[in-house]
Design an enzyme around this catalytic site. Sequence first.
Site, PDB file in Angstrom:
ATOM      1  N   ASN A   9       0.575  12.955 -12.405  1.00  0.00           N
ATOM      2  CA  ASN A   9       0.380  11.679 -13.105  1.00  0.00           C
ATOM      3  C   ASN A   9      -0.671  10.879 -12.340  1.00  0.00           C
ATOM      4  OD1 ASN A   9       0.544   9.264 -14.444  1.00  0.00           O
ATOM      5  ND2 ASN A   9       2.569   8.717 -13.655  1.00  0.00           N
ATOM      6  N   TRP A  10      -1.866  10.844 -12.895  1.00  0.00           N
ATOM      7  CA  TRP A  10      -2.968  10.177 -12.184  1.00  0.00           C
ATOM      8  C   TRP A  10      -2.866   8.655 -12.179  1.00  0.00           C
ATOM      9  CZ3 TRP A  10      -7.589  13.302 -14.668  1.00  0.00           C
ATOM     10  CH2 TRP A  10      -7.607  14.586 -14.100  1.00  0.00           C
ATOM     11  N   LYS A  11      -2.012   8.133 -13.065  1.00  0.00           N
ATOM     12  CA  LYS A  11      -1.898   6.663 -13.193  1.00  0.00           C
ATOM     13  C   LYS A  11      -3.283   6.088 -13.507  1.00  0.00           C
ATOM     14  CE  LYS A  11       2.223   6.967 -10.405  1.00  0.00           C
ATOM     15  NZ  LYS A  11       3.177   6.375  -9.494  1.00  0.00           N
ATOM     16  N   HIS A  95       7.914   5.381 -17.776  1.00  0.00           N
ATOM     17  CA  HIS A  95       7.681   5.404 -16.326  1.00  0.00           C
ATOM     18  C   HIS A  95       8.128   4.057 -15.747  1.00  0.00           C
ATOM     19  CE1 HIS A  95       5.697   5.491 -12.449  1.00  0.00           C
ATOM     20  NE2 HIS A  95       5.631   6.808 -12.594  1.00  0.00           N
ATOM     21  N   GLU A  97       6.836   2.152 -13.698  1.00  0.00           N
ATOM     22  CA  GLU A  97       5.783   1.131 -13.639  1.00  0.00           C
ATOM     23  C   GLU A  97       5.625   0.454 -15.003  1.00  0.00           C
ATOM     24  OE1 GLU A  97       2.885   3.776 -11.996  1.00  0.00           O
ATOM     25  OE2 GLU A  97       4.037   3.838 -10.142  1.00  0.00           O
ATOM     26  N   GLU A 167      13.017   9.775 -11.172  1.00  0.00           N
ATOM     27  CA  GLU A 167      12.151   9.173 -10.155  1.00  0.00           C
ATOM     28  C   GLU A 167      12.829   7.949  -9.545  1.00  0.00           C
ATOM     29  OE1 GLU A 167       7.775  10.360 -10.982  1.00  0.00           O
ATOM     30  OE2 GLU A 167       8.168   8.412 -11.868  1.00  0.00           O
ATOM     31  N   GLY A 173       5.363   6.310  -4.448  1.00  0.00           N
ATOM     32  CA  GLY A 173       4.187   5.789  -3.759  1.00  0.00           C
ATOM     33  C   GLY A 173       4.495   5.192  -2.398  1.00  0.00           C
ATOM     34  N   SER A 213       6.872  10.563  -4.190  1.00  0.00           N
ATOM     35  CA  SER A 213       6.282  11.047  -2.932  1.00  0.00           C
ATOM     36  C   SER A 213       6.384  12.564  -2.757  1.00  0.00           C
ATOM     37  CB  SER A 213       6.878  10.311  -1.729  1.00  0.00           C
ATOM     38  OG  SER A 213       6.596   8.926  -1.817  1.00  0.00           O
ATOM     39  N   GLY A 234       2.461  11.728  -8.342  1.00  0.00           N
ATOM     40  CA  GLY A 234       1.392  10.743  -8.422  1.00  0.00           C
ATOM     41  C   GLY A 234       0.284  11.064  -7.438  1.00  0.00           C
TER      42      GLY A 234
HETATM   43  O1  LIG Z   1       4.649   9.583 -11.801  1.00  0.00           O
HETATM   44  C1  LIG Z   1       4.679   9.837 -10.597  1.00  0.00           C
HETATM   45  C2  LIG Z   1       5.520   9.080  -9.711  1.00  0.00           C
HETATM   46  O2  LIG Z   1       5.483   7.728  -9.977  1.00  0.00           O
HETATM   47  C3  LIG Z   1       5.413   9.448  -8.268  1.00  0.00           C
HETATM   48  O3  LIG Z   1       4.296   8.906  -7.654  1.00  0.00           O
HETATM   49  P1  LIG Z   1       3.974   9.342  -6.121  1.00  0.00           P
HETATM   50  O4  LIG Z   1       3.997  10.829  -6.111  1.00  0.00           O
HETATM   51  O5  LIG Z   1       2.636   8.753  -5.829  1.00  0.00           O
HETATM   52  O6  LIG Z   1       5.096   8.771  -5.299  1.00  0.00           O
END
Ligand SMILES: O=C[C@H](O)COP(=O)(O)O
Length: 253
Positions: A9-11, A95, A97, A167, A173, A213, A234
């Site tokens: 997930n690149w966000k 998600h 976020e 999650e 993150g 993470s 992420g």
């Molecule tokens: O969608 C992915 C998650 O929010 C995990 O993000 P992360 O791997 O940067 O902790």
Amino acid sequence: MRKKVIAGNWKMNKTLAEAVQFVEDTKNRIPANDQVEAVVCAPFLFLPALVEKAKGTDLHIAAQNMHFEASGAFTGEVSPGMLKDAGVTYVVLGHSERRAYFAETDETVNKKTHAAFNVGLTPIVCVGETLEQRENNETMDHVEAQVKRAIAGLSDEQVKQVIIAYEPIWAIGTGKTATSEQANEVCTHIRKVVKANVSEAVADSVRIQYGGSVKPANVKELLLRSDIDGALVGGASLEADSFLQLVEAGVNE
Ligand SMILES: O=C[C@H](O)COP(=O)(O)O
């Protein structure tokens, strides 16, 4: 055997050129296998170009969100049909976020999950607790409620196809991964919730990812656990080599 899903997930990261380069660098390096699906969840603007670039390869392209309505006066939104038309195959829904910053609720997640199936997209539905909820021992109840509301009204066959991403918000993150035991405990509970609310056969088939993470150094341990069928990643999915290492870990597990 449940096929694992490694989704990056690149966000809100990368330029179009960087995104296309990533697909160029990875698309022919996904090991041919029947154990892992490799997915990249990209910003809307990049989707048509990435779908085109990944055509005929084992790299699947996903969106990170969508609206639940088919069309209408929803300025700034993207419909399920638009994603389908662009060649996207998966969509991330709910998600944390989006729940925290964009007023996503269990109700809208449920509507979006139905809308995804209406056009033939596979939903990746995210659930997870805050640190406060974990410290108050509310994790299981909270996640159970989120799962039940997300799948409400779906047919058994649809629930079987949903990918559930567990999650814990405190692990996203932050560099603080849940231990593989903590992660598996909740994934096992999610499977029990599906069993109690749908059926044992569906619970045995539904795929449950862990996210928070995840990186090449810890992915293997997570994937070895009984109820973890993949990862939603992420930060560690942004670089081609790191993403490929995550996929390879799933193949070799
Ligand atoms: O969608 C992915 C998650 O929010 C995990 O993000 P992360 O791997 O940067 O902790």
